[in-house]
Scaffold this active site. Structure first.
Site, PDB file in Angstrom:
ATOM      1  N   LYS A   1      -1.768   7.906   5.038  1.00 57.11           N
ATOM      2  CA  LYS A   1      -1.456   6.818   4.107  1.00 57.11           C
ATOM      3  C   LYS A   1      -2.785   6.326   3.524  1.00 57.11           C
ATOM      4  CE  LYS A   1       1.132   2.422   4.249  1.00 57.11           C
ATOM      5  NZ  LYS A   1       1.881   1.524   5.163  1.00 57.11           N
TER       6      LYS A   1
ATOM      7  N   SER B   1       6.425   0.677   3.674  1.00 54.46           N
ATOM      8  CA  SER B   1       5.473   0.972   2.646  1.00 54.46           C
ATOM      9  C   SER B   1       4.858   2.365   2.748  1.00 54.46           C
ATOM     10  CB  SER B   1       4.322  -0.051   2.681  1.00 54.46           C
ATOM     11  OG  SER B   1       3.637   0.002   3.911  1.00 54.46           O
TER      12      SER B   1
ATOM     13  N   SER C   1       7.011  -0.415   8.292  1.00 53.35           N
ATOM     14  CA  SER C   1       6.555   0.509   7.249  1.00 53.35           C
ATOM     15  C   SER C   1       6.358   1.947   7.684  1.00 53.35           C
ATOM     16  CB  SER C   1       5.261  -0.013   6.617  1.00 53.35           C
ATOM     17  OG  SER C   1       5.530  -1.126   5.807  1.00 53.35           O
TER      18      SER C   1
END
Lengths: 70, 462
Positions: B79, B154, B178
């Protein structure tokens, strides 16, 4: 400060800063804040309502993974 | 023709037995990224040349008998909150466009030591402050099974990348769900370990007292491999569990009260499969679960506002409008209310721990709705309109507040073929024990819902 007074102040400040679009978000936050303040586990200075929020055994610290000096 | 290896454990065996090479595996992933990233927007940065070189180096070492372990030669993405030396850590924001990391995040350094091949950095909701990936300076990441839908967030780019065969696993972060939300939305496994177990050093923070990091991958075994590696091998790799039947408790009150009808049906079907496998399912309550959303909101917004306040003043136009407004909202929270939220956190932590007494784990949905359409603000559940963000956090954020470890894993599909995710929550500080339990749950649920059956790997997604 009450939630009502806080909300009025916050909306006024947001408008002053040119952020009127914050108003609905602040109104939603005010509802959450009111719920937070109304929770039965809140402390009270008289001692009449304050208590250990949920007695129980301590939660262990798991420790950390590898550190690389940062 | 045998199926291509889909998991870390399968690929590692194929690499050590010389049935394939890291270079070939990485090349397939890079090819897949080239083909599919224009549609899915899963990657912000791709390290083509570096990944190829790392893969060739892994092949040389393995051929020379220097196998570093199960991640050696395995293509993994990050990420884009994780620092990689010499690369921009964008956090999906224009705010970060001039930032170049001068060293690897601790977790990235550990993965490199283990021989993992870092293929690139994935898209996310800007600064991880959202559940859909819609607010990203790079545009939204999209769901591999339906590009009109969000992969969840996310860490949505991470989940889309793993699900679509662009990499074998990804590291994400989880502040309110997330990792688990996109894992559930995409039919994958996502692990949020116990709070503070894995270092967040070198990871752009959202809310330091709620932030966790962990893997998104295709199996519980793969999650355990990455977790063990990030723990420095200290967690142990023994995945065996005693043969005693599982005992799981369902926190029905609050957590199952507001579910999409198909998610509810899929979860109940999963419960039935567990019962058929000999699992004892009881019901339990987290009495103040209804306070979790307010507690979470006051903590996450206060801590995020503290981190962003200066930049909000100097460069407000560099944030996406929605994220900017949410951060600005946090600047108005009073200190006394933040303190109340911290007290509430202790209540939730102890109640979750109490709910785990006498059972191997809590069992509940990981995500209350299937992957939502991009751009919709609300979903209808039981006749009421629910904000997408609130409903997506509902089943997961409690365990960021409490710090308990939790695993999301696939448990079924909607009639449209969208994945449904379940969640297993374990005792505080015992992520290894949770992984044993989650492995047993996965085994009971796997036949109809394995991720490898949803997605057919590079070049073969349906």
């Amino acid at each position: 400060m009450t939630v009502k007074a806080w909300l009025e102040m916050a909306i006024h400040d947001a408008e002053r800063r040119g952020l009127p679009e914050l108003k609905p978000l602040l109104e939603a936050l005010a509802k959450a804040t009111a719920a937070l303040r109304a929770a039965e586990w809140n402390a009270d200075a008289t001692g009449e309502f304050a208590s250990d929020p949920a007695p129980g055994s301590p939660i262990p610290d798991p420790g950390r993974g590898p550190e690389h000096g940062r | 023709m045998a199926a291509e290896p889909q998991t870390i454990s399968e690929l590692s065996r194929a690499l050590t037995s010389r049935h394939t090479t890291a270079e070939a595996v990485v090349e397939r992933c890079l090819q897949r990224i080239a083909e599919r990233n224009p549609t899915l927007n899963a990657f912000i940065t791709v390290f083509d040349d570096e990944a190829r070189e790392q893969a060739r180096a892994a092949d040389r070492e393995i051929a020379a008998g220097r196998h570093r372990g199960p991640l050696h030669g395995i293509p993994i993405s990050l990420k884009d909150l994780f620092d990689v030396r010499g690369a921009v850590t964008t956090a999906a924001s224009r705010v970060r466009q001039a930032h170049v990391a001068d060293r690897d995040a601790t977790a990235v350094a550990v993965l490199r030591e283990a021989g993992a091949v870092i293929v690139g950095k994935t898209n996310l909701h800007e600064f991880a402050l959202g559940t859909t990936n819609e607010d990203s300076a790079f545009g939204p990441a999209r769901h591999p099974l339906d590009a009109s839908r969000s992969p969840g967030g996310s860490s949505g780019g991470s989940a889309a990348a793993v699900a679509d065969g662009m990499c074998i696993a990804s590291l994400g972060s989880d502040t309110g769900g997330s990792i688990r939300i996109p894992a559930a939305a995409c039919g994958l496994v996502g692990l949020k370990p116990t709070y503070r177990e894995l270092s967040t050093d070198g990871v752009v923070p959202l809310s330091p007292t709620l932030d966790h990091i962990g893997p998104i991958c295709r199996s519980v075994e793969d999650a355990a491999i990455i977790y063990d590696t990030l723990r420095g091998g200290r967690a142990g790799t023994d995945r065996t569990r005693d043969s005693r039947p599982l005992r799981l408790a369902i926190p029905r009150h609050y957590f199952l009260a507001t579910l999409d009808a198909q998610v509810a049906a899929g979860f109940e079907a999963a419960c039935e499969r567990l019962r058929e496998s000999g699992t004892t399912l009881t019901e339990v309550s987290v009495p103040h679960a209804g306070d979790v959303a307010a507690i979470y909101l006051h903590i996450v917004l206060s801590e995020a506002a503290a981190y962003h306040a200066t930049t909000l003043e100097r460069r407000p136009e560099d944030y996406t409008p929605n994220v900017r407004m949410r951060l600005e909202m946090g600047r108005y929270i009073l200190g006394e209310d933040y303190a109340r939220a911290l007290r509430g956190r202790e209540v939730i932590r102890r109640e979750v721990q109490a709910a785990l007494t006498g059972v191997d784990g809590l069992f509940l949905p990981a995500l209350a709705i299937p992957a939502p359409k991009i751009g919709i603000p609300t979903v209808r559940i039981g006749g009421a309109e629910e904000p997408v963000r609130n409903i997506m956090l509902r089943c997961s954020q409690a365990f960021n507040v409490s710090g308990h470890p939790a695993v999301a894993l696939p448990c079924g599909f909607t009639t449209e073929g969208l994945p449904i995710g379940a969640q297993v929550v374990g005792a505080y500080g015992d992520t290894t024990g949770l992984l044993h339990v989650a492995g047993a749950v996965e085994a009971a649920l796997t036949a109809p819902v394995a991720a490898s059956e949803i997605y057919r790997g590079p070049g073969r997604s349906r």
